[in-house]
Scaffold this motif. Structure first.
Motif, mmCIF file in Angstrom:
data_model
loop_
_atom_site.group_PDB
_atom_site.id
_atom_site.type_symbol
_atom_site.label_atom_id
_atom_site.label_comp_id
_atom_site.label_asym_id
_atom_site.label_seq_id
_atom_site.Cartn_x
_atom_site.Cartn_y
_atom_site.Cartn_z
ATOM 1 N N VAL A 158 51.068 -112.245 -49.167
ATOM 2 C CA VAL A 158 51.418 -110.870 -48.788
ATOM 3 C C VAL A 158 50.180 -109.965 -48.888
ATOM 4 O O VAL A 158 49.942 -109.122 -48.010
ATOM 5 N N SER A 159 49.378 -110.160 -49.941
ATOM 6 C CA SER A 159 48.154 -109.366 -50.101
ATOM 7 C C SER A 159 47.187 -109.616 -48.952
ATOM 8 O O SER A 159 46.596 -108.679 -48.407
ATOM 9 N N VAL A 160 47.016 -110.885 -48.567
ATOM 10 C CA VAL A 160 46.119 -111.220 -47.464
ATOM 11 C C VAL A 160 46.648 -110.637 -46.162
ATOM 12 O O VAL A 160 45.884 -110.110 -45.344
ATOM 13 N N ALA A 161 47.965 -110.711 -45.947
ATOM 14 C CA ALA A 161 48.552 -110.152 -44.718
ATOM 15 C C ALA A 161 48.302 -108.648 -44.631
ATOM 16 O O ALA A 161 48.053 -108.113 -43.540
ATOM 17 N N TYR A 162 48.354 -107.969 -45.773
ATOM 18 C CA TYR A 162 48.070 -106.530 -45.795
ATOM 19 C C TYR A 162 46.595 -106.262 -45.506
ATOM 20 O O TYR A 162 46.257 -105.374 -44.710
ATOM 21 N N ILE A 163 45.709 -107.028 -46.138
ATOM 22 C CA ILE A 163 44.274 -106.859 -45.910
ATOM 23 C C ILE A 163 43.930 -107.174 -44.456
ATOM 24 O O ILE A 163 43.037 -106.549 -43.861
ATOM 25 N N MET A 164 44.644 -108.119 -43.855
ATOM 26 C CA MET A 164 44.406 -108.448 -42.452
ATOM 27 C C MET A 164 44.645 -107.247 -41.549
ATOM 28 O O MET A 164 43.931 -107.048 -40.557
ATOM 29 N N LEU A 165 45.627 -106.436 -41.869
ATOM 30 C CA LEU A 165 45.886 -105.229 -41.072
ATOM 31 C C LEU A 165 44.698 -104.267 -41.139
ATOM 32 O O LEU A 165 44.391 -103.579 -40.158
ATOM 33 N N LEU A 210 60.985 -101.471 -52.963
ATOM 34 C CA LEU A 210 61.353 -101.881 -51.609
ATOM 35 C C LEU A 210 60.144 -101.982 -50.682
ATOM 36 O O LEU A 210 60.230 -102.579 -49.613
ATOM 37 N N LEU A 211 59.019 -101.403 -51.085
ATOM 38 C CA LEU A 211 57.823 -101.389 -50.259
ATOM 39 C C LEU A 211 57.064 -102.716 -50.377
ATOM 40 O O LEU A 211 57.236 -103.451 -51.354
ATOM 41 N N PRO A 212 56.203 -103.025 -49.411
ATOM 42 C CA PRO A 212 55.457 -104.298 -49.477
ATOM 43 C C PRO A 212 54.515 -104.370 -50.665
ATOM 44 O O PRO A 212 54.197 -105.469 -51.137
ATOM 45 N N LEU A 244 56.068 -110.605 -45.941
ATOM 46 C CA LEU A 244 55.059 -111.538 -45.436
ATOM 47 C C LEU A 244 55.280 -111.802 -43.952
ATOM 48 O O LEU A 244 54.337 -111.704 -43.145
ATOM 49 N N ALA A 245 56.515 -112.112 -43.580
ATOM 50 C CA ALA A 245 56.825 -112.378 -42.171
ATOM 51 C C ALA A 245 56.579 -111.141 -41.315
ATOM 52 O O ALA A 245 56.018 -111.241 -40.213
ATOM 53 N N ALA A 246 56.985 -109.971 -41.814
ATOM 54 C CA ALA A 246 56.834 -108.734 -41.032
ATOM 55 C C ALA A 246 55.370 -108.384 -40.813
ATOM 56 O O ALA A 246 54.955 -108.061 -39.682
ATOM 57 N N GLY A 251 50.523 -108.058 -37.563
ATOM 58 C CA GLY A 251 49.099 -108.352 -37.477
ATOM 59 C C GLY A 251 48.755 -109.195 -36.264
ATOM 60 O O GLY A 251 47.767 -108.927 -35.565
ATOM 61 N N ARG A 252 49.560 -110.212 -35.982
ATOM 62 C CA ARG A 252 49.328 -111.054 -34.798
ATOM 63 C C ARG A 252 49.443 -110.229 -33.521
ATOM 64 O O ARG A 252 48.646 -110.387 -32.591
ATOM 65 N N LEU A 253 50.449 -109.362 -33.484
ATOM 66 C CA LEU A 253 50.663 -108.534 -32.296
ATOM 67 C C LEU A 253 49.474 -107.600 -32.056
ATOM 68 O O LEU A 253 48.951 -107.512 -30.935
ATOM 69 N N LEU A 254 49.036 -106.912 -33.106
ATOM 70 C CA LEU A 254 47.915 -105.982 -32.978
ATOM 71 C C LEU A 254 46.618 -106.706 -32.648
ATOM 72 O O LEU A 254 45.813 -106.238 -31.840
ATOM 73 N N CYS A 255 46.413 -107.853 -33.281
ATOM 74 C CA CYS A 255 45.188 -108.611 -33.047
ATOM 75 C C CYS A 255 45.149 -109.149 -31.613
ATOM 76 O O CYS A 255 44.112 -109.069 -30.940
#
Length: 267
Positions: A158-165, A210-212, A244-246, A251-255
């Motif tokens: 989840v941390s990596v997914a956030y940093i990816m954004l 409730l937040l990521p 994580l999924a969200a 991230g995939r969509l934006l990238c």
């Protein structure tokens, strides 16, 4: 998938070579750990009725926070990724038969694991043998430790997914310095990096959970210390999987959108 696993292994091995930097980090983490625990002792002694966690749980929370700071911190970025976007070297990666998002995700995960791998063992070993008021306590049972490992793995992702954004934002902005600092500060505060979430007012905590951000270091550290268990723990794991999924999907969509429109300046 083999190429991404190869990248993961390569960056993991490379990260394990920085032993001197890891030693400096261990010394720093011990200093901050002792300082935070001393502050918590003072807070508890001033008003024990207002203290929402046991001192044993607090010590475990702080020592694991310091041991895995390289894995869960919002302040650790891959400078080469940021520089490749700024300088235009990302063009070389766009020519390769790889997905930028997947490549950066595996690379970032490997970097964080290697950084924590060199620091966590000496910190945790010493913390186990400290005086009782500062000691790292053992988990209640094997089941609790298994859930800790599960939630820790999800927290890293989840941390990596956030940093990816944050990395991907560089494909849309001229400079990400201000945005990066704002996101890092927000993550540090809302994940429990400064103050564990149980210390927040009840109504505020209910929203924060409730937040990521709560799905990052807050969940595994509280699971290990026994402060988060039962139905609340299962709910937290469900939120970890959801966020994580969200964030990966966003991230995939934006990238993907940025890759189609990206313009490289220079020659």
């Amino acid at each position: 998938m083999k190429k991404y696993i190869s990248y993961f292994r390569m960056w993991l091995v490379m990260g394990l070579q920085y032993r001197a930097a890891a030693f400096g980090g261990v010394v720093t983490q011990f200093f901050w750990g002792f300082m935070e625990i001393a502050a918590m002792h003072a807070f508890m002694e001033s008003d024990p009725s207002a203290y929402p966690m046991t001192m044993e749980a607090t010590c475990s929370y702080i020592w694991f926070q310091q041991a895995f700071i390289a894995m869960l911190s919002a302040r650790i970025f891959d400078g080469e990724i940021l520089e490749s976007v700024r300088s235009g070297n990302i063009a070389y990666e766009l020519c390769r038969p790889v997905r930028i998002y997947d490549l950066w995700f595996f690379r970032s995960t490997a970097s964080r694991l290697s950084g924590a791998g060199l620091r966590c063992i000496p910190i945790l070993l010493v913390a186990v043998f400290l005086p009782k008021s500062y000691r790292l306590s053992a988990p209640a049972d094997v089941r609790q430790f298994a859930f800790f490992l599960l939630t820790l793995g999800l927290a890293v992702l989840v941390s990596v997914a956030y940093i990816m954004l944050i990395y991907i934002s560089g494909l849309y902005m001229v400079s990400t310095d201000g945005f990066r600092r704002m996101c890092s500060s927000l993550m540090d505060f809302l994940t429990g990096g400064y103050i564990p979430l149980p210390f927040f007012p009840a109504k505020v905590r209910q929203v924060l959970e409730l937040l990521p951000f709560a799905s990052m270091q807050n969940v595994p550290l509280r699971v290990y210390s026994g402060d988060l268990a039962g139905a609340a723990m299962y709910r937290a794991i469900g939120l970890q999987i959801f966020w994580l999924a969200a964030m990966v999907a966003i991230g995939r969509l934006l990238c993907g959108n940025a890759e189609r429109k990206l313009m490289i300046q220079g020659g």
